[in-house]
Design an enzyme around this catalytic site. Structure first.
Site, PDB file in Angstrom:
ATOM      1  N   CYS A  99       3.725  10.339   2.554  1.00  0.00           N
ATOM      2  CA  CYS A  99       4.329  11.150   1.486  1.00  0.00           C
ATOM      3  C   CYS A  99       4.398  10.413   0.151  1.00  0.00           C
ATOM      4  O   CYS A  99       3.996  10.938  -0.887  1.00  0.00           O
ATOM      5  CB  CYS A  99       5.715  11.634   1.910  1.00  0.00           C
ATOM      6  N   HIS A 129      11.572  11.096   2.336  1.00  0.00           N
ATOM      7  CA  HIS A 129      10.448  12.009   2.121  1.00  0.00           C
ATOM      8  C   HIS A 129      10.441  12.439   0.658  1.00  0.00           C
ATOM      9  O   HIS A 129      11.505  12.592   0.040  1.00  0.00           O
ATOM     10  CB  HIS A 129      10.542  13.227   3.034  1.00  0.00           C
ATOM     11  N   GLU A 177       3.101  18.230  -0.596  1.00  0.00           N
ATOM     12  CA  GLU A 177       3.628  17.116   0.188  1.00  0.00           C
ATOM     13  C   GLU A 177       2.622  16.685   1.258  1.00  0.00           C
ATOM     14  O   GLU A 177       1.727  17.440   1.647  1.00  0.00           O
ATOM     15  CB  GLU A 177       4.921  17.542   0.898  1.00  0.00           C
TER      16      GLU A 177
END
Length: 228
Positions: free
Chosen positions: A123, A178, A190
């Site tokens: 990520c 994240h 993402e």
């Protein structure tokens, strides 16, 4: 014929200087005396107040002028708004470059520790790859470091803009583990997790809302590389 105040003052100084000289001496002044006279006249002009600008016309003319200015402001808000400084066009182009770099990676696999198109991305590696070439200073590598990056600016949930970073606490609310990039209309790009591919997700989804820590803006006029 009317004379302006500076001109009247100049004529007055000239008359005073001439009167102080013996008869017939005005035509025989030396270069030094003439220079002194010019300096004296320049000082008087410098002290003279600038004329006050006058807006002519009655209330109807002034109202029409205000209406015209409002119409110009509506057509060209970028000319007047302090939120659109001189470098804003460059900043907008930088944001779009970052978005294009991200979108080019759609469908590529999540790879823990990955940060290149050849190997795939995790990520934060995806943001690290897309943003760093456009920033004046190197962005931190992990999601939590990005979340605490001092050059990033906090963004209210209702003020998210294209290119802002979105941070989530998936496994803990104590740290950001994240990160994605906001695209607008509650969508963000993402690299989710092992076994998944880089994708576009919906921020309004209950899963993300429950884990959303906040947004940060790193693409700013003060942080992006200057053109040239």
């Amino acid at each position: 014929m009317s004379l302006t105040k500076p001109l009247l003052a100049g004529l007055l100084i000239t008359a005073i200087v001439a009167a102080s000289l013996p008869p017939g001496a005005a035509a025989k002044t030396t270069p030094r005396q003439r220079m002194q006279n010019r300096l004296l006249l320049a000082k008087v002009k410098a002290k003279s107040p600038a004329p006050t600008p006058v807006i002519r016309g009655g209330s109807e003319a002034k109202a029409a002028l205000r209406a015209q200015n409002r119409a110009i402001l509506q057509r060209h808000p970028e000319w007047f708004s302090p939120s659109f400084p001189a470098g804003s066009l460059h900043l907008q182009s930088v944001v779009e470059k970052a978005i294009r770099r991200l979108q080019a990676q759609l469908g590529k696999p999540y790879v823990w520790g990955g940060e290149t198109p050849e190997e795939g991305f995790d990520c934060s590696g995806l943001i690290f790859y897309a943003f760093n070439p456009l920033l004046a200073a190197r962005l931190p590598r992990t999601a939590n470091e990005m979340y605490h990056y001092r050059q990033a600016r906090d963004v209210a949930d209702n003020d998210l803009k294209r290119g802002d970073l979105l941070f989530f606490g998936i496994h803990s609310r104590d740290k950001a583990d994240h990160v994605g990039v906001y695209l607008g209309n509650n969508r963000f790009i993402e690299s989710p997790r092992t076994g998944e591919q880089i994708r576009i997700s919906d921020l309004s989804d209950a899963f993300w809302q429950a884990r959303f820590l906040g947004g940060k803006r790193i693409l700013l006029n003060s942080t992006v590389r200057t053109p040239g």
